[in-house]
Design a protein around this motif. Sequence first.
Motif, PDB file in Angstrom:
ATOM      1  N   UNK A 186      -6.755  -1.440   4.506  1.00  0.00           N
ATOM      2  CA  UNK A 186      -7.623  -1.344   5.691  1.00  0.00           C
ATOM      3  C   UNK A 186      -6.873  -0.819   6.908  1.00  0.00           C
ATOM      4  N   UNK A 187      -5.660  -0.345   6.711  1.00  0.00           N
ATOM      5  CA  UNK A 187      -4.844   0.123   7.834  1.00  0.00           C
ATOM      6  C   UNK A 187      -4.535   1.610   7.734  1.00  0.00           C
ATOM      7  N   UNK A 213       0.311  -3.986  -6.411  1.00  0.00           N
ATOM      8  CA  UNK A 213       0.189  -2.532  -6.292  1.00  0.00           C
ATOM      9  C   UNK A 213      -1.024  -2.225  -5.437  1.00  0.00           C
ATOM     10  N   UNK A 214      -0.818  -1.401  -4.421  1.00  0.00           N
ATOM     11  CA  UNK A 214      -1.900  -1.087  -3.493  1.00  0.00           C
ATOM     12  C   UNK A 214      -2.108   0.419  -3.448  1.00  0.00           C
ATOM     13  N   UNK A 215      -3.356   0.847  -3.589  1.00  0.00           N
ATOM     14  CA  UNK A 215      -3.693   2.265  -3.443  1.00  0.00           C
ATOM     15  C   UNK A 215      -4.129   2.489  -2.003  1.00  0.00           C
ATOM     16  N   UNK A 216      -3.298   3.221  -1.248  1.00  0.00           N
ATOM     17  CA  UNK A 216      -3.629   3.446   0.169  1.00  0.00           C
ATOM     18  C   UNK A 216      -4.204   4.852   0.340  1.00  0.00           C
ATOM     19  N   UNK A 217      -4.886   5.041   1.464  1.00  0.00           N
ATOM     20  CA  UNK A 217      -5.419   6.358   1.794  1.00  0.00           C
ATOM     21  C   UNK A 217      -4.683   6.852   3.038  1.00  0.00           C
ATOM     22  N   UNK A 218      -3.775   7.831   2.889  1.00  0.00           N
ATOM     23  CA  UNK A 218      -2.943   8.257   4.021  1.00  0.00           C
ATOM     24  C   UNK A 218      -3.766   8.752   5.202  1.00  0.00           C
TER      25      UNK A 218
END
Length: 310
Positions: A186-187, A213-218
């Motif tokens: 969420x960041x 494990x976290x899938x982030x969205x750059x």
Amino acid sequence: MLTSDDLAFFAVVADSGSLAEAARKLNVTPPAVSQRLMALEARIGMRLLERTGRRSTLTDEGALVASHGRMVAEAIEALTEALGDRKSRVSGHLRVAAPHGFGRLHVAPVAEAFARAHEGVTISLELSDHPGAQELESCDVVVHIGPPGPLSQVVTTLAPNRRLLCASPAYLEQNEAIAAPEDLARHRCLVVRENDEDVTLWRFSRRRHEPATVRIRPAMSSNDGAVVRDWALAGMGIAIRSEWHVAEDLAQGRLRQVLPEWELPPADVVAMLGVRRGRSARTTAFVDMLRQALNPAPWRQAKEATGRHQ
């Protein structure tokens, strides 16, 4: 009739992306390289390089000459070094590759000290974004940050280096609290894009806990780590950076570590050596000097010194 000078000249041409690059390496003009190459081809009666526009590719005969040229150059270099060993003298040309930021700050001063200590050595230091095993074809030592992978060369660790999750105090104060890795989704996340690595998958570990494990969205990305660090300092989001790069920012309070109880995969500073070059006296001496300069790790010394004065 080919001479050793011919072979040395063509080895440089073959290892360069263009005649202009070869000219820079040989410290001559591009027309001089082109004329010498044409004279060499005329003398042996066959074409060594196919030139189409700005691109050049080796012919089969060119690849053969380049291969033998490298072998002759290595044999001459080995003989010179062996004679130098008998005089207890390190000599020859040392080729080193390193990442831009780390190379300027930590490798260049060692190269200077090494050149002062060994007058018979000349040094080339090539700085690039992400030097890796591919540079071993033309370098004696490749300084690499992070796991080198299953490669067929000698790898020696120079210094420990953690990867840290960090953000500016302003960003952390103005946004939702981060209590666990999954909150990062969420960041705003800032990433360094390197080669084909999946930079959107962040892996964490913690004692007595299951790995996370976290899938982030750059939110923002760059191929330059210094740019990503600057964005983090400016409060643009959360970034994963090497300990060596942000230790002083953390010690001075310009950045704060996020989720300090969780660990990311480390990115130790290593030296990768070619199989043959790994045995050279100058390579061994340089790696020893570099290891001494990084032991203890300067970025950890700076942190400890700041802690003592607070």
